[in-house]
Design an enzyme around this catalytic site. Structure first.
Site, PDB file in Angstrom:
ATOM      1  N   GLY A 252      64.409  85.755  35.971  1.00 45.89           N
ATOM      2  CA  GLY A 252      64.838  84.816  34.553  1.00 45.89           C
ATOM      3  C   GLY A 252      65.427  85.637  33.732  1.00 45.89           C
ATOM      4  O   GLY A 252      65.848  85.241  32.727  1.00 45.89           O
ATOM      5  N   ARG A 292      69.987  85.710  38.718  1.00 47.82           N
ATOM      6  CA  ARG A 292      71.138  85.825  37.917  1.00 47.82           C
ATOM      7  C   ARG A 292      71.600  87.139  37.400  1.00 47.82           C
ATOM      8  O   ARG A 292      72.720  87.328  37.453  1.00 47.82           O
ATOM      9  CB  ARG A 292      70.866  84.840  36.739  1.00 47.82           C
ATOM     10  CG  ARG A 292      72.373  84.673  35.797  1.00 47.82           C
ATOM     11  CD  ARG A 292      71.698  84.002  34.376  1.00 47.82           C
ATOM     12  NE  ARG A 292      70.813  82.924  34.517  1.00 47.82           N
ATOM     13  CZ  ARG A 292      71.084  81.726  34.649  1.00 47.82           C
ATOM     14  NH1 ARG A 292      72.286  81.360  34.420  1.00 47.82           N
ATOM     15  NH2 ARG A 292      70.279  80.664  34.659  1.00 47.82           N
ATOM     16  N   ARG A 328      78.027  74.513  36.125  1.00 45.66           N
ATOM     17  CA  ARG A 328      77.186  74.956  34.665  1.00 45.66           C
ATOM     18  C   ARG A 328      77.633  74.320  33.523  1.00 45.66           C
ATOM     19  O   ARG A 328      76.650  74.017  32.712  1.00 45.66           O
ATOM     20  CB  ARG A 328      77.185  76.537  34.695  1.00 45.66           C
ATOM     21  CG  ARG A 328      76.487  77.072  35.922  1.00 45.66           C
ATOM     22  CD  ARG A 328      76.130  78.648  36.002  1.00 45.66           C
ATOM     23  NE  ARG A 328      75.250  78.795  34.857  1.00 45.66           N
ATOM     24  CZ  ARG A 328      75.469  79.107  33.504  1.00 45.66           C
ATOM     25  NH1 ARG A 328      76.571  79.267  33.124  1.00 45.66           N
ATOM     26  NH2 ARG A 328      74.426  79.470  32.702  1.00 45.66           N
ATOM     27  N   TYR A 332      74.606  72.340  31.962  1.00 44.44           N
ATOM     28  CA  TYR A 332      73.773  73.168  30.993  1.00 44.44           C
ATOM     29  C   TYR A 332      74.641  73.044  29.606  1.00 44.44           C
ATOM     30  O   TYR A 332      74.411  73.980  28.844  1.00 44.44           O
ATOM     31  CB  TYR A 332      73.436  74.277  31.650  1.00 44.44           C
ATOM     32  CG  TYR A 332      72.760  74.635  32.742  1.00 44.44           C
ATOM     33  CD1 TYR A 332      71.672  73.823  33.194  1.00 44.44           C
ATOM     34  CD2 TYR A 332      73.489  75.392  33.853  1.00 44.44           C
ATOM     35  CE1 TYR A 332      71.217  73.981  34.620  1.00 44.44           C
ATOM     36  CE2 TYR A 332      73.129  75.078  34.987  1.00 44.44           C
ATOM     37  CZ  TYR A 332      71.797  74.654  35.511  1.00 44.44           C
ATOM     38  OH  TYR A 332      71.203  74.956  36.444  1.00 44.44           O
ATOM     39  N   CYS A 358      86.740  63.034  38.701  1.00 47.19           N
ATOM     40  CA  CYS A 358      86.895  61.775  37.765  1.00 47.19           C
ATOM     41  C   CYS A 358      85.777  61.466  36.828  1.00 47.19           C
ATOM     42  O   CYS A 358      85.060  60.942  37.376  1.00 47.19           O
ATOM     43  CB  CYS A 358      87.089  60.575  38.723  1.00 47.19           C
ATOM     44  SG  CYS A 358      88.616  60.525  39.613  1.00 47.19           S
ATOM     45  N   GLU A 359      85.473  62.451  36.047  1.00 46.67           N
ATOM     46  CA  GLU A 359      84.367  62.506  35.203  1.00 46.67           C
ATOM     47  C   GLU A 359      84.709  63.287  33.816  1.00 46.67           C
ATOM     48  O   GLU A 359      85.309  64.196  33.936  1.00 46.67           O
ATOM     49  CB  GLU A 359      83.216  63.267  35.825  1.00 46.67           C
ATOM     50  CG  GLU A 359      82.627  62.926  37.014  1.00 46.67           C
ATOM     51  CD  GLU A 359      81.009  62.027  36.779  1.00 46.67           C
ATOM     52  OE1 GLU A 359      80.806  61.888  35.715  1.00 46.67           O
ATOM     53  OE2 GLU A 359      80.645  61.597  37.812  1.00 46.67           O
ATOM     54  N   TYR A 387      74.617  80.601  40.368  1.00 47.59           N
ATOM     55  CA  TYR A 387      74.571  78.985  40.065  1.00 47.59           C
ATOM     56  C   TYR A 387      75.832  78.346  40.106  1.00 47.59           C
ATOM     57  O   TYR A 387      76.092  77.368  39.621  1.00 47.59           O
ATOM     58  CB  TYR A 387      73.520  78.804  38.976  1.00 47.59           C
ATOM     59  CG  TYR A 387      72.239  79.513  39.070  1.00 47.59           C
ATOM     60  CD1 TYR A 387      71.255  78.954  40.007  1.00 47.59           C
ATOM     61  CD2 TYR A 387      72.131  80.736  38.491  1.00 47.59           C
ATOM     62  CE1 TYR A 387      70.380  79.322  40.127  1.00 47.59           C
ATOM     63  CE2 TYR A 387      70.761  81.192  38.452  1.00 47.59           C
ATOM     64  CZ  TYR A 387      69.823  80.741  39.453  1.00 47.59           C
ATOM     65  OH  TYR A 387      68.635  81.315  39.599  1.00 47.59           O
TER      66      TYR A 387
HETATM   67  C1  LIG Z   1      65.240  80.245  39.716  1.00 50.07           C
HETATM   68  C2  LIG Z   1      64.008  81.316  40.192  1.00 50.07           C
HETATM   69  C3  LIG Z   1      63.915  82.590  40.028  1.00 50.07           C
HETATM   70  C4  LIG Z   1      65.358  83.206  39.577  1.00 50.07           C
HETATM   71  O1  LIG Z   1      65.694  82.880  38.372  1.00 50.07           O
HETATM   72  P1  LIG Z   1      67.001  83.810  37.475  1.00 50.07           P
HETATM   73  O2  LIG Z   1      67.239  83.326  36.411  1.00 50.07           O
HETATM   74  O3  LIG Z   1      68.274  83.466  38.393  1.00 50.07           O
HETATM   75  O4  LIG Z   1      66.547  85.269  37.799  1.00 50.07           O
HETATM   76  C5  LIG Z   1      63.111  83.300  40.472  1.00 50.07           C
HETATM   77  N1  LIG Z   1      62.006  82.923  40.582  1.00 50.07           N
HETATM   78  C6  LIG Z   1      61.815  81.558  40.842  1.00 50.07           C
HETATM   79  C7  LIG Z   1      60.422  81.068  41.385  1.00 50.07           C
HETATM   80  C8  LIG Z   1      62.787  80.498  40.740  1.00 50.07           C
HETATM   81  O5  LIG Z   1      62.707  79.159  40.586  1.00 50.07           O
END
Ligand SMILES: *Cc1c(COP(=O)(O)O)cnc(C)c1O
Length: 429
Positions: A252, A292, A328, A332, A358-359, A387
């Protein structure tokens, strides 16, 4: 306004304008790659992917840890292999992703953690057969199923409960996962009871606890908070005679999608020190699952300008890449920097950069200032390594693009462009 990316100023990205003025990935000219492999084309810097992985490795050195790259960020076999060779483990969310590990890096199977709220019995069986590192279990019912499948095979299943630490993290609501109202994990208040029950099952091994609070989180403190809650639970369970040996802090960690100064090394250090601080009294293994942060900025999506058209006051640049290649922005409202690969002199323009699908949602940027571009020019959509390809689709019967991995002077095709034959052969009529 889009700034040219001077190499020394933005170590965050491997793309830079060389002395001849054209954009390069490391030592390789993007114009040449586009001429050789066509567009749309994903280009990744393998050097940067490894550099990012090493940032985590060195920030966590001195404590027992395992970095499990989150495969869903970019699941291309060439990237899995690259990271496996560097010693990475993997976080997977489906049997399909496990098959990718088994194909590209079978020796890494014992460094796999399996997350996801909807594991099926065949997926669990596949993972038991592959002898993965741990199952991150997301519900009581899944724990029951895992116990039953492990029992059938007479094989131990190490598991971590994915708990919901109820920590709020500032990010897009679609990618925030750590609150009680989300579908992920089990309520941390119920976790203790589940561990106690699981400890009685012969083939289940309570091994760890996992938290994953969301994606694209820019500040380090929510990670520290989530891990602190995990440590509390570990301590409670100790009193019940259950010793958990691993804490999985999830993934994350976010990047900066905008131009400007972003220091990935400093960010990783800040993140690691927040985790370490929360883990001061825990001497087991730390697992992290970055996706990411490792691959996003290593990748660019190259697209050619097909048409330039004016509707009323608006100017549209119609590129040959579309939302099926990189969803993306549509999904988002994500921002991506976009730069011409070979900049021209002349006035900047304010444009919408869109694809042929076509969107109305098929756009990469709206009301964006861009240096002058002409038909046939090549654009680089930056920070597209995560992603991007992994969410690509065949919408509008568009073939999936090719992917190239650049390391030093070499450029290797790691996925050939999809053909219409590839697509049609799956169907019957
Ligand atoms: C998507 C996900 C990640 C990776 O998230 P990033 O934002 O890409 O680092 C890690 N663990 C789980 C369980 C996820 O679903």
């Amino acid at each position: 306004m889009t700034q040219p990316l001077a190499k020394e100023k933005s170590s965050a990205r491997p793309f830079h304008h060389s002395v001849d003025g054209s954009l390069h990935c490391g030592e390789v000219a993007l114009e040449q790659l586009a001429a050789r492999f066509g567009t749309p084309l994903y280009v990744y810097s393998g050097d940067q992917i490894l550099e990012r992985f090493q940032l985590f490795q060195s920030a966590l050195s001195g404590r027992d840890h395992l970095i499990c790259y989150a495969v869903k960020a970019n699941s291309t076999l060439g990237i899995i292999k690259l990271l496996a060779k560097a010693g990475a483990g993997f976080d997977i969310v489906s049997g399909g992703e496990l098959q990718r590990i088994l194909a590209a890096a079978p020796d890494a199977a014992n460094r796999v953690v399996f997350s996801g709220v909807g594991k099926t019995a065949p997926e669990i069986d596949l993972a038991l057969d592959a002898n993965i590192h741990q199952f991150n279990v997301e519900s009581e019912a899944e724990l029951e199923l895992l116990a039953a499948r492990a029992d059938r095979k007479k094989q131990r299943a190490r598991f971590a409960l994915r708990v919901n630490p109820d920590v709020f993290a500032e990010t897009h609501p679609y990618i925030s996962t750590g609150l009680r109202e989300h579908k992920f994990g089990v309520d941390i208040r119920k976790a203790r009871e589940l561990y106690l029950r699981a400890a009685k099952k012969k083939w289940l091994e309570p091994y760890g606890i996992s938290v994953h609070i969301g994606s694209q989180i820019r500040s380090a403190s929510p990670f520290g908070d989530a891990v602190s809650r995990a440590v509390e639970l570990v301590n409670q369970l100790k009193q019940n005679g259950i010793t958990l040996r691993a804490i999985d802090a999830g993934g994350g960690l976010g990047i900066d999608y905008h131009a400007g100064n972003f220091n990935p090394a400093a960010k990783v250090r800040e993140y690691a020190s927040a985790l370490k601080k929360s883990l001061a009294n825990f001497d087991g293994k730390l697992i992290i699952e970055p996706g990411r942060f490792i691959v996003a900025q290593a990748g660019a999506l190259l697209a050619r300008v097909l048409y330039i058209k004016k509707n009323g006051k608006k100017t549209f640049i119609i590129a040959d890449a579309a939302m099926n290649d990189l969803i993306r922005p549509a999904l988002y409202q994500a921002h991506h920097e976009i730069i011409p690969v070979t900049p021209r002199k002349g006035r900047t323009m304010t444009v919408d950069i869109v694809g042929p699908v076509c969107e109305t949602g098929d756009f990469f940027a709206r009301d964006r200032k861009l240096p002058r571009v002409e038909l046939g020019d090549l654009l680089a959509i930056l920070d597209a390594g995560a992603y991007g390809m992994s969410q690509a689709s065949n919408y509008n019967t568009r073939m999936k693009s090719a992917e190239v991995l650049v390391q030093g002077k070499s450029a290797k095709l790691i996925r050939r462009r999809e053909t219409i034959e590839d697509l049609l052969q799956q169907e019957k009529f």
